[in-house]
Design an enzyme around this catalytic site. Structure first.
Site, PDB file in Angstrom:
ATOM      1  N   ARG A 104       6.187 -15.268   1.041  1.00  0.00           N
ATOM      2  CA  ARG A 104       5.907 -16.421   2.589  1.00  0.00           C
ATOM      3  C   ARG A 104       6.497 -17.303   1.766  1.00  0.00           C
ATOM      4  O   ARG A 104       6.585 -18.686   2.532  1.00  0.00           O
ATOM      5  CB  ARG A 104       5.437 -15.528   3.547  1.00  0.00           C
ATOM      6  CG  ARG A 104       4.057 -15.742   2.830  1.00  0.00           C
ATOM      7  CD  ARG A 104       3.346 -15.323   4.155  1.00  0.00           C
ATOM      8  NE  ARG A 104       3.028 -13.907   4.048  1.00  0.00           N
ATOM      9  CZ  ARG A 104       2.298 -13.429   4.849  1.00  0.00           C
ATOM     10  NH1 ARG A 104       2.109 -13.235   5.914  1.00  0.00           N
ATOM     11  NH2 ARG A 104       2.289 -11.269   4.438  1.00  0.00           N
TER      12      ARG A 104
ATOM     13  N   LYS B 159      -3.460  -6.586  -7.595  1.00  0.00           N
ATOM     14  CA  LYS B 159      -2.495  -5.474  -5.827  1.00  0.00           C
ATOM     15  C   LYS B 159      -3.416  -3.773  -7.277  1.00  0.00           C
ATOM     16  O   LYS B 159      -3.310  -3.962  -8.582  1.00  0.00           O
ATOM     17  CB  LYS B 159      -1.025  -5.157  -6.636  1.00  0.00           C
ATOM     18  CG  LYS B 159      -0.298  -5.398  -5.496  1.00  0.00           C
ATOM     19  CD  LYS B 159       1.180  -5.585  -6.037  1.00  0.00           C
ATOM     20  CE  LYS B 159       2.283  -6.332  -5.026  1.00  0.00           C
ATOM     21  NZ  LYS B 159       1.881  -6.114  -3.462  1.00  0.00           N
TER      22      LYS B 159
HETATM   23  N1  BES Z   1       5.820  -8.060  -2.792  1.00  0.00           N
HETATM   24  C1  BES Z   1       4.419  -7.202  -1.847  1.00  0.00           C
HETATM   25  C2  BES Z   1       5.133  -6.498  -0.225  1.00  0.00           C
HETATM   26  C3  BES Z   1       5.975  -5.124  -0.491  1.00  0.00           C
HETATM   27  C4  BES Z   1       4.575  -3.513  -0.804  1.00  0.00           C
HETATM   28  C5  BES Z   1       6.613  -5.010  -1.496  1.00  0.00           C
HETATM   29  C6  BES Z   1       5.375  -2.663  -1.265  1.00  0.00           C
HETATM   30  C7  BES Z   1       7.986  -3.457  -1.282  1.00  0.00           C
HETATM   31  C8  BES Z   1       6.787  -2.399  -1.351  1.00  0.00           C
HETATM   32  C9  BES Z   1       4.354  -8.284  -1.095  1.00  0.00           C
HETATM   33  O1  BES Z   1       4.499  -9.565  -1.646  1.00  0.00           O
HETATM   34  C10 BES Z   1       2.613  -8.245  -1.039  1.00  0.00           C
HETATM   35  O2  BES Z   1       2.161  -7.678  -1.540  1.00  0.00           O
HETATM   36  N2  BES Z   1       2.488  -8.086   0.069  1.00  0.00           N
HETATM   37  C11 BES Z   1       1.086  -8.301   1.379  1.00  0.00           C
HETATM   38  C12 BES Z   1       1.180  -8.995   2.385  1.00  0.00           C
HETATM   39  C13 BES Z   1      -0.846  -9.069   2.065  1.00  0.00           C
HETATM   40  C14 BES Z   1      -1.410  -9.315   0.984  1.00  0.00           C
HETATM   41  C15 BES Z   1      -0.831 -10.512   3.276  1.00  0.00           C
HETATM   42  C16 BES Z   1       0.792  -6.636   1.722  1.00  0.00           C
HETATM   43  O3  BES Z   1       1.903  -6.661   2.180  1.00  0.00           O
HETATM   44  O4  BES Z   1       0.337  -5.659   1.405  1.00  0.00           O
HETATM   45 ZN    ZN Z   2       2.319  -9.548  -3.196  1.00  0.00          ZN
END
Ligand code: BES
Ligand code: ZN
Ligand code: ZN
Length: 492
Positions: free
Chosen positions: A342, A268
């Site tokens: 997931r 990230k």
């Molecule tokens: N933990 C994150 C989602 C999240 C984002 C929670 C902002 C709280 C605030 C999750 O694991 C994630 O990174 N999801 C990605 C998925 C994508 C790579 C398919 C996302 O939503 O960007």
């Molecule tokens: Zn994530």
């Protein structure tokens, strides 16, 4: 600890009095009579100025008492009362004093168990202290925090004692859950979450079983193990069960317990990455619901499962392109290591379905940024294969103020899960409908269960509010689940 008591008359020892009122053209003067001698013209003028609108607060002093009259509007819901008391308490904090009376006795329509529960809950939540690691002990957020603080509920109904107590019990657990979400990621590794559950289970009377890494391997929790591969700390698979003799329904809750999400190799951006300490918000909601089901002795057989791990960057981390196994036996191509929630939920859901076969399965997870782009911070995304369950959950959320908004899981989105080499992929590669394809992925692992709901709480687990300067934990889902569980056995 706050002492709570229910009385029929305003006690002389209270120094602050809060009087909730309904919207009215003319406030009954009798409400102000105890504070002014009869026929006092100031009281009459004051009464005529109070309209009882939502968010209207009138403050005045009378002999040795500070009086707040708070407006609740026409037909206040549980959430109206909760918000009004929360706001009053947040805004006034130390000014509220440690001997406070909530006087519901003047308006019969307001003197209900639900309103009293909401008022006590809101008031108690204001005592929350976010400064978990501050070394300055003088950080008292509210006079109600001091040891002999007393809250008197003035009510004409004796039965309301239980509601007041319930409001306080829920607030205590909500604050314990907020502590977990606000706590630093180096202080809440999976082992710490498991210990929290063990202690809670011992204190409130429910069973807790914890799988360490070796147990996870033995139990084929391959998807959880793959997310854990880059972490210096072992994963934990936490199974909680509360089974009272009078239980009618069997409900399974699964919560995402990622104690810190760097994104893994699909790392990230640095800005705001610290907020990924809240990626166990779903787990926190499940812990809260388990603790409260036991504490409030709800007549429901409740099972909670929390798969917990960090998602870290390391030479041993799972890479994009890796193919992993899962508890259900399906193979998964990991396209994006940041879609880790997931994966661990896949094992949690499949384990729940196979080993417990609950009537209803609900999972809660801070699962996607996509749900925030869709709904903002105003509601959590609700995905379900069951219309009746949808209604029940939306109703519970409206009641408690933890709003849910249904999004579809039509077959149209099924192609998003396609992988050439494995049974399915963990990411579609598309920039749209991300919250939906995540839900579609989870649906595979409930393995045909017909009463399942997934709550994507990425936008609601934390909020900018009066508790702190940064985004802070909300305990989203706790009150909602408790209300949902309580309504289950009242109705059908
Ligand atoms: N933990 C994150 C989602 C999240 C984002 C929670 C902002 C709280 C605030 C999750 O694991 C994630 O990174 N999801 C990605 C998925 C994508 C790579 C398919 C996302 O939503 O960007
Ligand atoms: Zn994530
Ligand atoms: Zn995550």
């Amino acid at each position: 600890m706050i002492q709570l008591s229910i009385l029929k008359e305003l006690p002389t020892e209270c120094t602050t009095v809060v009087i909730p009122v309904l919207k009215a053209e003319n406030l009954s003067e009798s409400i102000l009579n105890p504070f002014f001698p009869d026929g006092n013209p100031v009281a009459q003028r004051l009464a005529s100025e109070i309209k009882g609108e939502v968010k209207e607060t009138t403050v005045f002093f009378s002999e040795y008492k500070k009086v707040y009259v708070i407006g609740l509007g026409d037909k206040p819901t549980f959430n109206t009362v909760l918000s009004a008391f929360k706001n009053l308490a947040f805004n006034q904090k130390t000014k509220l004093s440690d001997h406070i009376a909530l006087d519901f006795s003047h308006t019969d329509a307001l003197d209900t168990p639900e309103n009293i529960q909401a008022a006590v809950n809101g008031l108690m939540l204001s005592t929350y202290n976010i400064g978990i690691y501050k070394t300055d002990e003088k950080q008292t957020p509210s006079d109600l925090k001091i040891t002999d603080a007393h809250v008197y509920i003035v009510s004409n109904r004796v039965g309301n004692t239980e509601s007041a107590q319930r409001g306080a019990s829920i607030a205590e657990t909500q604050m314990r859950v907020m502590d977990l979400v606000n706590s630093a990621p180096n202080k809440k590794i999976p082992e710490v979450l498991a210990d929290w559950a063990i202690t809670s289970g011992k204190t409130f009377g429910y069973a807790v079983q914890v799988f360490d890494k070796a147990d996870c391997e033995e139990n084929n929790l391959h998807a959880l193990l793959s997310v854990n591969a880059g972490s210096a700390f072992e994963p934990r698979f936490i199974i909680m069960e509360y089974k009272p003799d009078n239980a009618i329904k069997k409900i399974g809750l699964v919560g995402k317990g990622v104690t810190f999400d760097t994104g893994g190799i699909s790392i990230k951006p640095a800005s705001n990455m610290h907020l990924m300490k809240s990626d166990m918000g779903g787990a926190a909601a499940v812990f809260g619901a388990m603790e409260l089901a036991a504490k409030l002795k709800l007549p429901v057989h409740l099972i909670g499962i929390v798969p917990s791990t960090e998602n870290m960057v390391d030479g041993k981390s799972t890479k994009p392109g890796d193919v992993i196994g899962s508890y259900l036996g399906k193979t998964i191509e990991v396209i994006d290591t940041d879609a880790e929630g997931r994966l661990i939920l896949a094992d949690g859901l499949a384990y729940m379905k196979k080993n417990f076969e609950p009537d209803t399965i609900i999972d809660l997870a801070t699962l996607t940024g996509s749900v925030i782009r869709t709904l903002g911070y105003a509601a959590a995304g609700l995905f379900t294969n069951n219309d009746a369950l949808c209604d029940e959950l939306i109703k519970a959320g409206e009641f408690t103020g933890e709003r849910l908004w249904r999004l579809p899981i039509w077959e149209d989105y099924k192609d998003d899960l396609k992988s050439d080499v494995a049974d399915l992929a963990n990411f579609s590669g598309k920039t749209y409908a991300g919250a939906i394809s995540a839900a579609k992925f989870l649906e595979v692992f409930i393995d045909g269960h017909t009463r399942w709901a997934h709550l994507d709480i990425a936008g609601t687990a934390m909020a900018s509010n009066d508790l702190g300067g940064q985004r802070v934990a909300t305990a989203f889902g706790v009150q909602l689940l408790v209300h949902f569980l309580m309504s289950l056995n009242n109705g059908a």
